[in-house]
Write an enzyme that holds these catalytic residues in place. Structure first.
Site, PDB file in Angstrom:
ATOM      1  N   GLY A 215       0.811  -1.208   0.000  1.00 32.38           N
ATOM      2  CA  GLY A 215       0.000   0.000   0.000  1.00 32.38           C
ATOM      3  C   GLY A 215       0.846   1.259   0.000  1.00 32.38           C
ATOM      4  O   GLY A 215       1.927   1.320  -0.609  1.00 32.38           O
ATOM      5  N   SER A 216       0.385   2.269   0.712  1.00 33.70           N
ATOM      6  CA  SER A 216       1.015   3.579   0.651  1.00 33.70           C
ATOM      7  C   SER A 216       2.404   3.632   1.276  1.00 33.70           C
ATOM      8  O   SER A 216       3.146   4.588   1.035  1.00 33.70           O
ATOM      9  CB  SER A 216       0.114   4.615   1.329  1.00 33.70           C
ATOM     10  OG  SER A 216      -1.070   4.790   0.578  1.00 33.70           O
ATOM     11  N   THR A 217       2.782   2.626   2.080  1.00 32.95           N
ATOM     12  CA  THR A 217       4.155   2.641   2.604  1.00 32.95           C
ATOM     13  C   THR A 217       5.163   2.521   1.471  1.00 32.95           C
ATOM     14  O   THR A 217       6.301   2.978   1.590  1.00 32.95           O
ATOM     15  CB  THR A 217       4.381   1.508   3.620  1.00 32.95           C
ATOM     16  OG1 THR A 217       4.128   0.239   2.994  1.00 32.95           O
ATOM     17  CG2 THR A 217       3.455   1.666   4.823  1.00 32.95           C
ATOM     18  N   LYS A 219       5.132   4.141  -1.176  1.00 31.21           N
ATOM     19  CA  LYS A 219       5.346   5.452  -1.785  1.00 31.21           C
ATOM     20  C   LYS A 219       6.691   6.051  -1.401  1.00 31.21           C
ATOM     21  O   LYS A 219       7.209   6.924  -2.105  1.00 31.21           O
ATOM     22  CB  LYS A 219       4.204   6.392  -1.396  1.00 31.21           C
ATOM     23  CG  LYS A 219       2.873   5.980  -2.022  1.00 31.21           C
ATOM     24  CD  LYS A 219       1.698   6.782  -1.484  1.00 31.21           C
ATOM     25  CE  LYS A 219       0.389   6.302  -2.099  1.00 31.21           C
ATOM     26  NZ  LYS A 219      -0.786   6.976  -1.517  1.00 31.21           N
ATOM     27  N   SER A 273      -0.628  11.116   1.722  1.00 31.11           N
ATOM     28  CA  SER A 273      -0.730   9.871   0.957  1.00 31.11           C
ATOM     29  C   SER A 273      -1.603  10.019  -0.288  1.00 31.11           C
ATOM     30  O   SER A 273      -2.587   9.299  -0.474  1.00 31.11           O
ATOM     31  CB  SER A 273      -1.264   8.745   1.845  1.00 31.11           C
ATOM     32  OG  SER A 273      -0.798   7.498   1.419  1.00 31.11           O
TER      33      SER A 273
END
Length: 496
Positions: A215-217, A219, A273
């Site tokens: 997921g967004s980690t 990024k 995010s």
């Protein structure tokens, strides 16, 4: 008479020679095949004839051996078995060995040539020295806090000391007691069947062997790729990313949970995010650039050992542009182990250099003599140092004023990134909650710890499931204890 005696003597000598030749054939030429013969129980009995060496945490054995008085005499025991199972694995007389029990089996069982006075001593003497001990890098307080923080929920925690690569905590939940599998018989077989049938998969090492959509980690990796490639030179400048963002070549619109993401800066996109900004940047970096970047963090590496084997974290090598956009925000087929995402945080915290993660500090003989000592080495240069410095600031902003505020620690600098990973058919499954981060005490030269937490089954609405709600508090507890440990070590040094 004398010729008869001579003939008899010659015959006896020939027979004796034949016996010696046959004995040599059996003991030398056929010995390996006889040892491996399933009907031969001597090697198995010899393996368990003496106690196994121990695995130590903070200087205290978390394993042991008990004398059963049976043909397979010594059986493995475990202290706090569920707590340390993701580290030790099991040593079973029925089902073999896993994890550290497997990776360090020659030393623990006493068959390693490192334990003998000279090479081939074991082969020549057919005797074994006592099993050696394995001293781990695990911190008992951090391990226990991580385990208690998950509170039986499906998930995992991995914590690393960024500079050295020492793995300070490695937790998988729910867990199991390896001692249930140590021996033989119906009870062991029943425990094996029960554990393998359990829907929560307690024997699955989620920290090392399970991969999740990050997921967004993820990024943070995409941001590093964009800055290293020179696509982003000012993290506070607009990126030109539209909102809504139409996935290239499709009619699918990529949504944002946050507001204000249209043409937002990288700093804003990391803090809140923004999917659209990071997908847009991933497409601009391109497949080749993203593959180069993820490889420097350890993705797609099938050879990583700590020394237990680690599952390969995946970033697809062939992607259409729309799939590249999704992959850049930790979706599509992008997957990572919790250890891999702790390595991402550690690389940022350590100025871009990623030290090789390791679980074993040293190995010793049974009486404490040094057999081997881990030597720090670089695993990869994950990003340029200026990129790491800018990412440190962005991750601190996430905790100080963004989605990761629940990881803040008074008096310390904390950087982090939350994530909510979609999964299931049509993304209908309960999202996985992620948090990755690092912490540094005031007045110290470098961060004390980097951590990754994933919670699979957070039972709440989407806002509460987010990494900031479910995973960040667990990470905060682990980071706080790591800072306290560093303070205690510093207080004990001369001149402190």
């Amino acid at each position: 008479m004398i010729p008869c005696i001579r003939h008899a003597a010659v015959l006896c000598l020939l027979l004796l020679g034949a016996l010696l030749v046959n004995a040599a054939r059996v003991q030398v030429l056929e010995a390996p095949s006889l040892d491996k013969n399933p009907a031969n129980r001597r090697p198995v009995m010899a393996r368990y004839a003496q106690p196994r060496g121990d695995i130590l945490v903070d200087g205290t054995p978390v394993t042991g051996s008990k004398d059963t008085g049976q043909p397979l005499r010594h059986e493995r025991t475990y202290a706090d078995g569920p707590l340390y199972a993701p580290v030790t694995g099991y040593a079973s007389q029925t089902y073999g060995t896993t994890l550290l029990e497997h990776a360090e089996d020659p030393l623990l069982s006493g068959t390693s040539p490192m334990l003998t006075p000279f090479p081939f001593w074991y082969d020549l003497s057919r005797t074994r020295p006592p099993g050696g001990d394995v001293v781990t890098t695990i911190s008992e307080p951090l391990q226990r806090l991580a385990y208690d923080g998950l509170a039986g929920r499906r998930g995992a925690v991995a914590a690393i000391e960024p500079y050295s690569g020492r793995i300070l905590a490695l937790v998988s939940s729910p867990s199991y007691d390896p001692g249930l599998l140590s021996g033989t018989g119906r009870e062991v077989a029943a425990a094996w069947a029960r554990l393998n049938r359990a829907p929560d998969q307690p024997m699955l090492n989620r920290a090392l062997r399970q991969t999740y959509p990050p997921g967004s980690t993820f990024k943070i990796v995409t941001a590093a790729a964009a800055m290293d490639a020179g696509i982003v030179t000012d993290v506070d400048a607009p990126t030109g990313a539209p909102d809504p963002y139409l996935l290239p070549g499709t009619r699918t619109v990529l949504p944002n949970e946050a507001k204000g993401c249209g043409n937002a800066s990288l700093a804003y996109a990391i803090r809140w995010s923004c999917n659209t900004v990071m997908a847009h940047l991933g497409v601009r970096v391109g497949t080749a650039g993203m593959l180069d970047a993820v490889g420097r963090f350890g993705f797609n590496d099938t050879s990583l050992r700590v020394p237990s084997a680690v599952a390969r974290s995946n970033f697809d090598t062939e992607l259409t542009t729309d799939r590249l956009a999704l992959s850049a925000i930790g979706q599509y087929d992008t997957t990572a182990t919790p250890l891999q995402m702790a390595m991402v945080a550690a690389a940022v915290a350590n100025g871009g250099e990623l030290a090789h993660p390791h679980l074993v500090d040293r190995t010793t003989t049974s009486d404490g003599g040094l057999v081997s000592q881990h030597v720090r080495r670089t695993y990869r240069q994950a990003m340029l140092p200026p990129t790491a410095l800018r990412l440190q600031r962005l991750m601190v902003d996430v905790v100080d004023g963004g989605s990761g505020s629940k990881a803040a620690i008074p008096g310390a600098t904390v950087g982090g990134k939350t994530g909510t990973a979609q999964h299931g058919v049509g993304n209908t499954g309960t999202p996985y909650a992620w948090f990755i981060g690092w912490a540094q005490a005031a007045g110290t030269g470098r961060p004390a710890v980097a951590v990754a937490v994933v919670v699979e089954d957070a039972s709440a609405n989407r806002e509460d499931i987010s990494g900031g709600g479910s995973a960040a508090p667990v990470a905060r507890a682990v980071m706080e204890e790591a800072l306290r440990e560093e303070e205690r070590r510093s207080a004990g040094r001369p001149g402190s």
